[in-house]
Write an enzyme that holds these catalytic residues in place. Structure first.
Site, PDB file in Angstrom:
ATOM      1  N   HIS A 191       7.667   5.644   4.463  1.00 27.57           N
ATOM      2  CA  HIS A 191       6.733   5.454   4.940  1.00 27.57           C
ATOM      3  C   HIS A 191       6.421   4.146   5.806  1.00 27.57           C
ATOM      4  O   HIS A 191       6.855   3.171   5.350  1.00 27.57           O
ATOM      5  CB  HIS A 191       5.669   5.006   3.501  1.00 27.57           C
ATOM      6  CG  HIS A 191       5.041   6.201   3.031  1.00 27.57           C
ATOM      7  ND1 HIS A 191       4.081   6.401   1.987  1.00 27.57           N
ATOM      8  CD2 HIS A 191       5.596   7.555   2.933  1.00 27.57           C
ATOM      9  CE1 HIS A 191       3.751   7.667   1.610  1.00 27.57           C
ATOM     10  NE2 HIS A 191       4.631   8.210   2.274  1.00 27.57           N
ATOM     11  N   TYR A 225      -4.781   2.114  -1.386  1.00 29.74           N
ATOM     12  CA  TYR A 225      -5.355   1.165  -2.563  1.00 29.74           C
ATOM     13  C   TYR A 225      -6.824   1.211  -2.099  1.00 29.74           C
ATOM     14  O   TYR A 225      -7.280   0.739  -1.208  1.00 29.74           O
ATOM     15  CB  TYR A 225      -4.683  -0.117  -2.140  1.00 29.74           C
ATOM     16  CG  TYR A 225      -3.260  -0.226  -2.577  1.00 29.74           C
ATOM     17  CD1 TYR A 225      -2.700  -0.620  -3.879  1.00 29.74           C
ATOM     18  CD2 TYR A 225      -2.402   0.105  -1.653  1.00 29.74           C
ATOM     19  CE1 TYR A 225      -1.433  -0.576  -4.107  1.00 29.74           C
ATOM     20  CE2 TYR A 225      -1.062  -0.101  -1.705  1.00 29.74           C
ATOM     21  CZ  TYR A 225      -0.679  -0.312  -3.205  1.00 29.74           C
ATOM     22  OH  TYR A 225       0.848  -0.245  -3.553  1.00 29.74           O
ATOM     23  N   PRO A 231       1.396  -3.541 -11.676  1.00 25.92           N
ATOM     24  CA  PRO A 231       1.675  -2.551 -10.752  1.00 25.92           C
ATOM     25  C   PRO A 231       1.159  -2.723  -9.310  1.00 25.92           C
ATOM     26  O   PRO A 231       1.863  -2.041  -8.633  1.00 25.92           O
ATOM     27  CB  PRO A 231       1.844  -1.317 -11.362  1.00 25.92           C
ATOM     28  CG  PRO A 231       0.461  -1.511 -12.303  1.00 25.92           C
ATOM     29  CD  PRO A 231       0.843  -3.015 -12.859  1.00 25.92           C
ATOM     30  N   LYS A 253       5.908  -4.089  -7.121  1.00 24.95           N
ATOM     31  CA  LYS A 253       7.219  -4.813  -7.046  1.00 24.95           C
ATOM     32  C   LYS A 253       8.131  -4.911  -8.226  1.00 24.95           C
ATOM     33  O   LYS A 253       8.986  -5.563  -8.040  1.00 24.95           O
ATOM     34  CB  LYS A 253       6.741  -6.311  -7.103  1.00 24.95           C
ATOM     35  CG  LYS A 253       6.132  -6.648  -5.493  1.00 24.95           C
ATOM     36  CD  LYS A 253       7.010  -6.893  -4.843  1.00 24.95           C
ATOM     37  CE  LYS A 253       6.505  -6.649  -3.188  1.00 24.95           C
ATOM     38  NZ  LYS A 253       6.830  -5.590  -2.334  1.00 24.95           N
ATOM     39  N   TYR A 281       4.895  -7.009   1.337  1.00 24.89           N
ATOM     40  CA  TYR A 281       4.740  -5.749   0.943  1.00 24.89           C
ATOM     41  C   TYR A 281       6.174  -5.209   0.873  1.00 24.89           C
ATOM     42  O   TYR A 281       6.654  -4.226   0.159  1.00 24.89           O
ATOM     43  CB  TYR A 281       3.802  -4.867   1.579  1.00 24.89           C
ATOM     44  CG  TYR A 281       3.429  -3.618   0.976  1.00 24.89           C
ATOM     45  CD1 TYR A 281       2.609  -3.404  -0.115  1.00 24.89           C
ATOM     46  CD2 TYR A 281       4.289  -2.129   1.114  1.00 24.89           C
ATOM     47  CE1 TYR A 281       2.174  -2.402  -0.828  1.00 24.89           C
ATOM     48  CE2 TYR A 281       3.957  -1.109   0.285  1.00 24.89           C
ATOM     49  CZ  TYR A 281       3.046  -1.203  -0.683  1.00 24.89           C
ATOM     50  OH  TYR A 281       2.733   0.150  -1.371  1.00 24.89           O
TER      51      TYR A 281
HETATM   52  C1  PHB Z   1       3.172   4.793  -7.436  1.00 26.61           C
HETATM   53  O1  PHB Z   1       3.381   5.539  -6.865  1.00 26.61           O
HETATM   54  O2  PHB Z   1       3.200   5.030  -8.871  1.00 26.61           O
HETATM   55  C2  PHB Z   1       2.856   3.459  -7.344  1.00 26.61           C
HETATM   56  C3  PHB Z   1       2.760   3.166  -5.897  1.00 26.61           C
HETATM   57  C4  PHB Z   1       2.158   1.798  -5.398  1.00 26.61           C
HETATM   58  C5  PHB Z   1       1.803   0.990  -6.476  1.00 26.61           C
HETATM   59  C6  PHB Z   1       2.196   1.307  -7.702  1.00 26.61           C
HETATM   60  C7  PHB Z   1       2.477   2.520  -8.172  1.00 26.61           C
HETATM   61  O3  PHB Z   1       1.413  -0.157  -5.902  1.00 26.61           O
END
Ligand code: PHB
Ligand code: APR
Length: 389
Positions: free
Chosen positions: A72, A200, A292, A296, A384
């Protein structure tokens, strides 16, 4: 039994350490209290920083990840009526790899098996003894029999609820914690992801996240109460709640289907310091937890293991202990920065129960600034994709 490095825990941290040590000719034994199937049944995060990806290749476990993982170059954020993209590649020259922790754990287990690695599953009552001597021991029970492993060093890779951190003397360990007043309800489903990139979402109803494991398997999350009853969340209720938080076009086009996994995770920030006491070294979730948001946790476990394996290699190959002496400080510098980033992103994206209109105004201003400022996006992207180690 005798070994050089006794490793407690067969999560990504413990398995990756044993693999890297083996490639450098250093012996280890991994003791895991659960069964192999139980460990492989856990669904965890799935975004790997470039530094971690490179490390997995060096550890000779990157083949399937390179074949099946999704690279990505950016991701999206949405709030109010705005939706914007952060271009990771443009700002940092780097990308992230979407590849589930479960798959990575499977690859590591298979790599250990292929090299004849010693992994003991269902090891009961693992305990550390003689930590104040130069021959610490691990004792455990397996199939009713007592076992002892005499070690040069012990790596505590046994997660947040393991025994290693609790084996530090009380007057040595300092802990720092923030618990968030909500959780994440996650669903895995065999459906086409709503977008090719992760989204997000800050919504007044609560946070939402659209992620994936492959182009046919989606992973979605919504913010929920921390004491939510999972039984009350039917698939229909979950999809309705998720749709209500997504940007209109995404909600309209989202494919829905039966869940194949559903779970609730609490959100916590936690740091234990120091990460070493004598011959015991903590790594991964045993030493620190991040919420989460920002993905990280797994990446921090990998950077700890980078520092730790180098320290052991330096000791056994060069007879030097300076990297062991600096292990805790090197890890913690990076850990605190990831803690800051994950805390900040969690604070900006979630709805807090006691949030005032002022707090909400600040949240929206943070997101508006990020959406409009190249400088803010560059800084965000740098964190990130992962700070260097
Ligand atoms: C996930 O794909 O489980 C995932 C992706 C991004 C995050 C947290 C979890 O910030
Ligand atoms: N004895 C032996 N094994 C133990 C013990 C114990 N007393 N306590 C815990 N374990 C095992 C757990 O069963 C688990 O398999 O230690 C392992 C720890 O693995 P993880 O929790 O996966 O932790 P870690 O390897 O540090 O991985 C980093 O990144 O995405 C995040 O939190 C997520 O698991 C993830 C972490």
């Amino acid at each position: 039994m005798r070994t050089q490095v006794g490793i407690i825990g067969s999560g990504p941290a413990g398995l990756l350490l044993s693999q890297l040590l083996d490639l450098h000719g250093i012996e280890s034994i991994v003791l895991e209290r659960r069964s192999r199937d139980y460990v492989l049944g856990r669904i965890r995060a799935g975004v790997l920083e470039e530094g971690m990806v490179n490390m997995l290749r060096l550890a000779e476990v990157g083949e399937r990840m390179d074949r099946e993982g999704l690279v990505h170059e950016g991701f999206e954020m949405a709030f109010g009526d705005r939706r914007f993209r952060i271009d990771l590649k443009k700002h940092t020259g780097k990308t992230v790899m979407v590849y589930g922790q479960t798959e990575l754990t499977r690859d590591l287990m298979e790599a250990r098996d292929a090299r004849g690695g010693r992994l003991v599953y269902e090891a009961e009552g693992v305990a550390i003894h003689d930590l104040d001597t130069d021959r610490p021991k691990l004792r455990y029970k397996k199939d009713g029999l007592e076992h002892e492993v005499v070690c040069d060093f012990i790596a505590g890779c046994d997660g947040f609820r393991g025994v290693s951190r609790r084996s530090f003397p009380d007057d040595v360990l300092r802990t720092h914690e923030r618990v968030y007043p909500f959780g994440w309800l996650g669903v895995l489903s065999e459906t086409r992801p709503v977008s090719e990139e992760v989204i997000y979402v800050n919504h007044w109803r609560g946070f939402a996240l659209c992620s994936m494991r492959s182009m046919t398997r989606s992973r979605y999350y919504i913010q929920c109460a921390f004491d939510e009853d999972l039984e009350e969340w039917t698939d229909d209720r979950f999809w309705d709640a998720l749709r209500a938080r997504l940007p209109h076009e995404a909600a309209e086009s989202m494919e829905i289907g039966p869940s194949i996994e559903k779970s609730i995770a609490p959100l916590r920030s936690f740091v234990a310091e120091p990460m070493r006491h004598g011959r015991l070294f903590l790594a991964g979730d045993a030493a620190h937890i991040v919420p989460p948001t920002g993905a990280k946790g797994l990446n921090l476990a990998a950077s700890d293991i980078y520092y730790l394996h180098r320290a052991f290699v330096d000791y056994y190959k060069e007879g030097r202990s300076d990297l062991m002496d600096t292990y805790s400080d090197s890890c913690l510098k990076r850990v605190w920065k990831a803690e800051r980033f994950s805390w900040w992103l969690s604070t900006v994206l979630h709805r807090f129960p006691d949030q005032s209109t002022f707090d909400r105004g600040i949240q929206l201003a943070e997101l508006d600034y990020l959406a409009d400022s190249e400088a803010a996006q560059a800084s965000f992207a740098e964190n990130y994709v992962g700070l260097p180690f």
